[in-house]
Scaffold this motif. Structure first.
Motif, PDB file in Angstrom:
ATOM      1  N   GLU A  15       0.706  -1.168   0.376  1.00 56.89           N
ATOM      2  CA  GLU A  15      -0.031  -0.190  -0.182  1.00 56.89           C
ATOM      3  C   GLU A  15       1.130   0.904   0.032  1.00 56.89           C
ATOM      4  O   GLU A  15       0.449   2.303  -0.654  1.00 56.89           O
ATOM      5  CB  GLU A  15      -1.367  -0.387   1.231  1.00 56.89           C
ATOM      6  N   LEU A  16       1.457   1.182   0.974  1.00 57.11           N
ATOM      7  CA  LEU A  16       2.428   2.354   0.266  1.00 57.11           C
ATOM      8  C   LEU A  16       3.185   2.638  -1.020  1.00 57.11           C
ATOM      9  O   LEU A  16       3.379   3.747  -0.975  1.00 57.11           O
ATOM     10  CB  LEU A  16       4.037   2.045   1.915  1.00 57.11           C
ATOM     11  N   ARG A  17       4.016   1.615  -0.926  1.00 55.85           N
ATOM     12  CA  ARG A  17       4.274   1.842  -2.531  1.00 55.85           C
ATOM     13  C   ARG A  17       3.354   1.921  -3.318  1.00 55.85           C
ATOM     14  O   ARG A  17       4.083   2.980  -4.556  1.00 55.85           O
ATOM     15  CB  ARG A  17       5.077  -0.062  -2.513  1.00 55.85           C
ATOM     16  N   PRO A  77      -5.565  10.294   1.042  1.00 56.66           N
ATOM     17  CA  PRO A  77      -6.005   9.986   3.050  1.00 56.66           C
ATOM     18  C   PRO A  77      -4.884   8.717   3.446  1.00 56.66           C
ATOM     19  O   PRO A  77      -5.365   7.955   4.548  1.00 56.66           O
ATOM     20  CB  PRO A  77      -7.588   9.326   2.423  1.00 56.66           C
ATOM     21  N   GLY A  78      -4.752   7.916   2.141  1.00 55.24           N
ATOM     22  CA  GLY A  78      -4.267   5.997   2.446  1.00 55.24           C
ATOM     23  C   GLY A  78      -2.415   6.447   3.051  1.00 55.24           C
ATOM     24  O   GLY A  78      -2.335   5.590   3.672  1.00 55.24           O
ATOM     25  N   PHE A  79      -2.141   7.125   3.257  1.00 57.19           N
ATOM     26  CA  PHE A  79      -0.742   7.400   3.716  1.00 57.19           C
ATOM     27  C   PHE A  79      -0.991   7.497   5.039  1.00 57.19           C
ATOM     28  O   PHE A  79      -0.544   8.860   5.560  1.00 57.19           O
ATOM     29  CB  PHE A  79      -0.573   8.941   2.990  1.00 57.19           C
ATOM     30  N   ARG A  80      -0.949   6.596   6.034  1.00 55.08           N
ATOM     31  CA  ARG A  80      -1.229   6.545   7.098  1.00 55.08           C
ATOM     32  C   ARG A  80      -0.908   4.821   7.588  1.00 55.08           C
ATOM     33  O   ARG A  80      -0.501   4.360   6.952  1.00 55.08           O
ATOM     34  CB  ARG A  80      -2.775   7.060   7.641  1.00 55.08           C
ATOM     35  N   GLY A  81      -1.209   5.127   8.800  1.00 52.32           N
ATOM     36  CA  GLY A  81      -0.867   4.331   9.709  1.00 52.32           C
ATOM     37  C   GLY A  81       1.122   3.144   9.497  1.00 52.32           C
ATOM     38  O   GLY A  81       1.992   4.160  10.111  1.00 52.32           O
ATOM     39  N   TRP A  82       0.984   2.178  10.617  1.00 52.14           N
ATOM     40  CA  TRP A  82       1.982   1.744  10.522  1.00 52.14           C
ATOM     41  C   TRP A  82       3.349   2.386   9.996  1.00 52.14           C
ATOM     42  O   TRP A  82       4.297   1.871  10.293  1.00 52.14           O
ATOM     43  CB  TRP A  82       2.211   0.427  11.352  1.00 52.14           C
ATOM     44  N   THR A  83       3.387   2.160   8.355  1.00 48.82           N
ATOM     45  CA  THR A  83       4.268   2.499   7.716  1.00 48.82           C
ATOM     46  C   THR A  83       4.556   3.884   7.476  1.00 48.82           C
ATOM     47  O   THR A  83       6.047   3.965   7.200  1.00 48.82           O
ATOM     48  CB  THR A  83       3.950   2.224   6.538  1.00 48.82           C
ATOM     49  N   ILE A  84       4.143   4.184   8.515  1.00 46.78           N
ATOM     50  CA  ILE A  84       4.542   5.957   8.722  1.00 46.78           C
ATOM     51  C   ILE A  84       6.019   6.155   9.802  1.00 46.78           C
ATOM     52  O   ILE A  84       6.536   7.141   9.597  1.00 46.78           O
ATOM     53  CB  ILE A  84       3.839   6.349   9.420  1.00 46.78           C
ATOM     54  N   SER A 112       6.480  16.916  12.008  1.00 50.30           N
ATOM     55  CA  SER A 112       5.065  17.199  12.640  1.00 50.30           C
ATOM     56  C   SER A 112       3.904  17.866  11.116  1.00 50.30           C
ATOM     57  O   SER A 112       2.884  17.781  12.105  1.00 50.30           O
ATOM     58  CB  SER A 112       5.621  18.932  13.331  1.00 50.30           C
ATOM     59  N   GLU A 113       4.143  17.721  10.692  1.00 52.25           N
ATOM     60  CA  GLU A 113       2.891  17.110   9.476  1.00 52.25           C
ATOM     61  C   GLU A 113       3.049  15.900   9.521  1.00 52.25           C
ATOM     62  O   GLU A 113       1.476  15.853   9.156  1.00 52.25           O
ATOM     63  CB  GLU A 113       3.470  17.792   8.022  1.00 52.25           C
ATOM     64  N   LEU A 114       3.372  14.786   9.541  1.00 48.50           N
ATOM     65  CA  LEU A 114       3.659  13.660   9.536  1.00 48.50           C
ATOM     66  C   LEU A 114       3.238  12.501  10.797  1.00 48.50           C
ATOM     67  O   LEU A 114       1.908  11.915  10.199  1.00 48.50           O
ATOM     68  CB  LEU A 114       5.187  12.911   9.227  1.00 48.50           C
ATOM     69  N   THR A 115       3.388  13.372  11.798  1.00 49.80           N
ATOM     70  CA  THR A 115       2.761  12.773  13.018  1.00 49.80           C
ATOM     71  C   THR A 115       0.889  12.925  13.044  1.00 49.80           C
ATOM     72  O   THR A 115       0.756  11.441  13.897  1.00 49.80           O
ATOM     73  CB  THR A 115       3.802  13.453  14.102  1.00 49.80           C
ATOM     74  N   THR A 119       2.311   8.753  14.606  1.00 51.74           N
ATOM     75  CA  THR A 119       3.120   9.024  15.534  1.00 51.74           C
ATOM     76  C   THR A 119       4.480   8.770  14.392  1.00 51.74           C
ATOM     77  O   THR A 119       5.167   8.678  13.810  1.00 51.74           O
ATOM     78  CB  THR A 119       3.152   8.479  16.509  1.00 51.74           C
ATOM     79  N   ALA A 120       5.217  10.798  15.340  1.00 53.58           N
ATOM     80  CA  ALA A 120       6.944  10.809  14.508  1.00 53.58           C
ATOM     81  C   ALA A 120       7.457  10.947  16.146  1.00 53.58           C
ATOM     82  O   ALA A 120       8.929  11.327  16.265  1.00 53.58           O
ATOM     83  CB  ALA A 120       7.034  12.137  14.055  1.00 53.58           C
TER      84      ALA A 120
END
Length: 366
Positions: A15-17, A77-84, A112-115, A119-120
């Motif tokens: 999904e990340l790819r 919106p799919g750019f989220r979850g544990w691969t962050i 701060s934008e990704l958290t 989480t960052a």
């Protein structure tokens, strides 16, 4: 490996790819495409590290490219979850490799934008370790952010003993410098943020209990404090209360009292797996009612024959002057991943407001 480790697995990496390919279809993202074969057999953090390394390779080691790609991906919106997690780690790796102040500062902004997408809190640790003062300037500004996730990052990312995270030894002597950040966030409208504040202070209590009691006392003395403040203070003091710290107990209203407590009676011996029953009496010998924190302390036998104490919470009570009360606890002895039991003599004490009784020895058999 457990199911938890699969939070970063073949499907989530694919999904990340897909998200990154939509942003930069000109890039093959081949390392990311191949990394899923290396994930089985690894725990979650190791999986994050493997994916982060693949991202660094696919981004040609260029921070500027990575920052642009990740910011563009935030539109999905799919750019989220544990691969962050590996996304943030790869960004920090590239920023530190770049070596410029501009890349360092931009990496802080990017975190701060990704958290809010996961989480960052883990990735920021290496920036804190690389330049604590510069990082803390950003942390202070995050405490006033309109985004609760960024506000939480200010507290959570700077916890002295954040689980799973890289240790930053330089944070320990700087705990007082972070108190203004915690002051700002202690009454935050978000329970998510307030819990982080309490956990941060509880961490600090491991190396600077006096500072934590000082802060908790000041926060508790504010007559205009919202009702949520009391929970934050209690949660922040929880480890000190278990240790029987007099200052922490006093902040919570548990003053020293004239109390008698018996040493525990024990149903023994104990055969693992099994349980022991501890019972003891407490009497208020004073002439006024007494608020009491009632605990018991098990001294576990270690492999070398010495013992290690662990406090277990039982209850809180108020006893009238002259009142006595009996207490009973059933304590399990069973194999745990976090504790290995050893045969031989153990002991147990009752504890009231941090004061311990005489110990009662008992045997444990395997």
């Amino acid at each position: 490996m457990g199911a938890f480790d699969e939070f970063i697995g073949r499907e989530t990496v694919a999904e990340l790819r897909g998200v990154l390919t939509a942003v930069r279809p000109d890039r093959p993202w081949s390392a990311l495409g191949a990394v899923h074969g290396s994930l089985p057999g690894h725990a979650l953090k190791a999986r994050s590290d493997l994916v982060a390394t693949a991202l660094v390779d696919d981004l040609d080691g260029e921070y500027v490219t990575a920052a642009a790609v990740f910011r563009a991906a935030l539109g999905d919106p799919g750019f989220r979850g544990w691969t962050i997690w590996p996304v943030t780690e790869s960004a920090v790796t590239l920023a530190l490799a770049d070596g410029s102040v501009a890349a360092f500062d931009d990496a802080l902004a990017l975190l701060s934008e990704l958290t809010h997408r996961l989480t960052a809190e883990f990735a920021i640790r290496r920036l804190l370790a690389a330049d604590l003062d510069r990082s803390l300037e950003a942390v202070v500004s995050w405490a006033t952010s309109a985004d609760e996730h960024v506000r939480r990052l200010a507290s959570e990312g700077t916890r002295p003993y954040l689980p799973w995270a890289v240790r930053v030894p330089a944070l320990l002597p700087r705990s007082r410098d972070l108190v203004p950040v915690l002051d700002r966030l202690r009454d935050d409208e978000s329970e998510y943020v307030r819990r982080s504040v309490a956990n941060h202070l509880n961490d600090v209590s491991r190396h600077d209990p006096d500072l934590v009691v000082e802060v908790a006392r000041r926060w508790s003395a504010d007559v205009d404090a919202p009702r949520t403040r009391a929970w934050v203070v209690r949660h922040a003091l929880r480890s000190l209360v278990k240790k029987g710290d007099p200052g922490a107990l006093e902040v919570l209203g548990f003053r020293p009292h004239a109390v008698s407590l018996s040493k525990p009676a024990v149903s023994a011996p104990v055969v693992v797996p099994g349980a022991a029953t501890f019972s003891f009496d407490v009497r208020n010998d004073g002439d006024e009612e007494a608020r009491l924190v009632v605990d018991y302390v098990v001294h576990y036998r270690k492999a070398n024959g010495s013992t290690s104490p662990k406090v277990f919470k039982l209850t809180t009570v108020t006893l009238a002057a002259g009142e006595s009360r009996s207490f009973r606890a059933v304590h399990a002895f069973r194999p745990l991943t976090t504790r290995t039991h050893y045969a031989g003599e153990h002991s147990v004490q009752s504890q009231v407001n941090g004061v311990r009784s005489e110990a009662t020895p008992f045997d444990v058999e395997l």
